[in-house]
Design a protein around this motif. Sequence first.
Motif, PDB file in Angstrom:
ATOM      1  N   TYR A 178       0.810  -1.212   0.000  1.00 30.33           N
ATOM      2  CA  TYR A 178       0.000   0.000   0.000  1.00 30.33           C
ATOM      3  C   TYR A 178       0.852   1.275   0.000  1.00 30.33           C
ATOM      4  CZ  TYR A 178       1.096   0.533   4.976  1.00 30.33           C
ATOM      5  OH  TYR A 178       1.754   0.688   6.166  1.00 30.33           O
ATOM      6  N   ALA A 179       2.153   1.159   0.340  1.00 26.90           N
ATOM      7  CA  ALA A 179       2.999   2.333   0.557  1.00 26.90           C
ATOM      8  C   ALA A 179       3.965   2.609  -0.583  1.00 26.90           C
ATOM      9  CB  ALA A 179       3.768   2.160   1.868  1.00 26.90           C
ATOM     10  N   ARG A 180       3.554   2.312  -1.800  1.00 27.79           N
ATOM     11  CA  ARG A 180       4.459   2.487  -2.930  1.00 27.79           C
ATOM     12  C   ARG A 180       4.692   3.959  -3.270  1.00 27.79           C
ATOM     13  NH1 ARG A 180       2.149  -2.434  -6.817  1.00 27.79           N
ATOM     14  NH2 ARG A 180       3.012  -4.140  -5.546  1.00 27.79           N
TER      15      ARG A 180
ATOM     16  N   ASP B 126       4.486   9.458  -0.532  1.00 30.20           N
ATOM     17  CA  ASP B 126       3.804   9.998   0.654  1.00 30.20           C
ATOM     18  C   ASP B 126       3.960   9.100   1.876  1.00 30.20           C
ATOM     19  OD1 ASP B 126       2.994  12.060  -0.912  1.00 30.20           O
ATOM     20  OD2 ASP B 126       0.953  11.309  -1.229  1.00 30.20           O
ATOM     21  N   TYR B 127       4.329   7.860   1.659  1.00 22.73           N
ATOM     22  CA  TYR B 127       4.443   6.909   2.766  1.00 22.73           C
ATOM     23  C   TYR B 127       5.889   6.708   3.210  1.00 22.73           C
ATOM     24  CZ  TYR B 127      -0.443   5.652   2.014  1.00 22.73           C
ATOM     25  OH  TYR B 127      -1.808   5.682   1.914  1.00 22.73           O
TER      26      TYR B 127
ATOM     27  N   SER C 186       5.232   8.558  10.844  1.00 22.41           N
ATOM     28  CA  SER C 186       5.613   7.901   9.584  1.00 22.41           C
ATOM     29  C   SER C 186       6.212   6.514   9.804  1.00 22.41           C
ATOM     30  CB  SER C 186       6.615   8.778   8.821  1.00 22.41           C
ATOM     31  OG  SER C 186       7.882   8.788   9.473  1.00 22.41           O
ATOM     32  N   ARG C 187       6.354   6.112  11.091  1.00 17.79           N
ATOM     33  CA  ARG C 187       6.939   4.800  11.395  1.00 17.79           C
ATOM     34  C   ARG C 187       6.216   3.690  10.653  1.00 17.79           C
ATOM     35  NH1 ARG C 187       5.179   3.738  15.773  1.00 17.79           N
ATOM     36  NH2 ARG C 187       6.496   2.004  16.471  1.00 17.79           N
ATOM     37  N   TYR C 188       6.974   2.722  10.221  1.00 18.31           N
ATOM     38  CA  TYR C 188       6.424   1.551   9.528  1.00 18.31           C
ATOM     39  C   TYR C 188       5.499   1.967   8.375  1.00 18.31           C
ATOM     40  CZ  TYR C 188       8.241  -0.911  13.609  1.00 18.31           C
ATOM     41  OH  TYR C 188       9.072  -1.408  14.598  1.00 18.31           O
TER      42      TYR C 188
END
Length: 627
Positions: free
Chosen positions: A195-197, A200-201, A210-212
């Motif tokens: 989900y974090a491609r 922004d992640y 912003s951890r993990y």
Amino acid sequence: MRLKRLYLSKYKNLNDFALNFTGSSFIDVFVGKNGTGKSNMFEALIEIFRQLYEKDFQVGFDFELEYEIDGSDHFVGWEWIAERYYKTEDGERKDVKKVAKEDLPDNVILYYSGHNEKVARLIAEYETEFKRTLKVANEGDTREFIGIGKTYKSLLLSVLLLQPKGCKARKFICDKLGIDSVGEELHLVLKRPRYARQKDYDVDPFVPESRYWKALGITQTFLDHLDTVAKSKSERIRDEGYIPQGKEEYKDRYELFLDLKDFQKKFKKVSSQELFSNLDNLKTIEMLDHISLAIKLKDGTEIDVDQFSDGQFQSIYIYTVVELFRGKNCLTLLDEPDSFLHPEWQFDFLKQVFEIADDSVVNNHVLVTSHSAITLIPHQEKKINIFNLKKKKIVCHPIEKKKAIDTLSKNMIQYREDEKILSIIKEVQVEHKPVFFTEGSTDPKILKTAWRKLYDTRPPFHILYAFSCDYLRRLLQDERVLNEAKGMPIFGMFDFDKAYNEWKHILGDKTMLESDPYKGLATQVGTKNSYALMLPVPEVPEIERQVIKDKPTKTTFAHNSRMGIEHLFYGAPGIPEYFKSVDQPGGGTLLEVSANKTKFAEKIVPAIAPEHFEVFRPMFEFIKSKI
């Protein structure tokens, strides 16, 4: 959870197919030739439950399904017509979306090895949809379908090995896999999830939120809990914590080395089911890249948890699934999971499940398809479900277990309710003689020849093939075999190679009854009338160098030795031509048998002169002293 009846109007080759689940065991086994519809039945069940779980998934066939959950019966039916409705047992029509979650099983668990592409695709479709929402999932939003394959080996084993030492399941896994101890740290590698491609992640070490990769919901809750565990202490210099990507693509990850004792303390109130679910969620969203525990085997070898073979994993797979989902209402589908197992693992495949199914309620209905006659032998049910083609229609009906085994083995395996493989018990009962088990299939022929050459009589014991060194060890320890021996001793002979570990497992910390490898190492199985022997080493230089490390002290290479029964004849005239020299990594060579072993035992060995069988005499004399 237990299925009671299934009806399919038309699914592939299953036309007007009806099946009643009438067995009393929580395991139902289905057998039949390829193409008779066993796997198709599993595919249909997957589609049915996907429709029951998901709002937007619909099957393209009529079905009726009856099942029981916590003592309550449920009926669902689907007619593939324009209106597309459910019909309850009393005829009332209900919309598909109104099947209550509490009226469905908690999970449908599927083992697939990759040979069934349709099954893999159905599970992949479900997981893709599930991944879209998992980052923000809340408690209870765990996936209903769990597809488990070979990539789950480390995860399943780690979850059980993380349990306290007194845990029955942990002890079983350690005994089965020969584990002596587990290391002091848990190693986890977390990578950027699916989900974090987007940028922004990105993780900013100075921004706690912003951890993990900004995980939320139950994912964040689990990771926060994980952060309370103390880091393991190590003198090694290694990357730990969050590692930014930099120029290397393999970075942008978390390297976590956690103290095992503190992990067990902090997660004391977390069940193995819940721990598996949390780690599985990380795996599903592609965040969990690696999980490992350092393990020390009983032979002293140190390995990682993911270094066990696929065969070893399959042999305990069903056990881990039943244990991890104990107490939950589940349906587990195993499509020919025993196909590539060695015979002794096939024999144990179902038997080991009943070892953990003690007084606790098993709510997991396990459906297994199989081609193996050996797998069926220890099954508790008297009847087995078999798929057949009758009058151009596939039907499934129960038949006597003996007939099912005869059908699968084409009468190659003789079956009795109190027999084991190769009619072991029968051999003991027919004639009151001790039993001598061997590791190799051709060993009995060679041993019978050796006895006749040395004593000119028939052996005073039955010689039986026991499939492998692991199974041989367990036969020597099996109380049922000892009881059927009626007070007579039993013996087992191991090859001088990796089988040494099985022999050493029996030896433990006891003193050897025979410590001279040239006479054949010997030990007793506890205080039982059962004895484990190693092949005697011939005084032939070419063979000694493959077993003997130091001749004056008679120290051996233990499990690194390489000697089978055929090597004992290497010093006889003409025998070296049946061997070949094989180069080894790092230099050196080993002598291996190049001839067909059956032909060697039946044609070559009988022609060898008696003096070349003297190597067996000390071992035979030891056996005579115990009879």
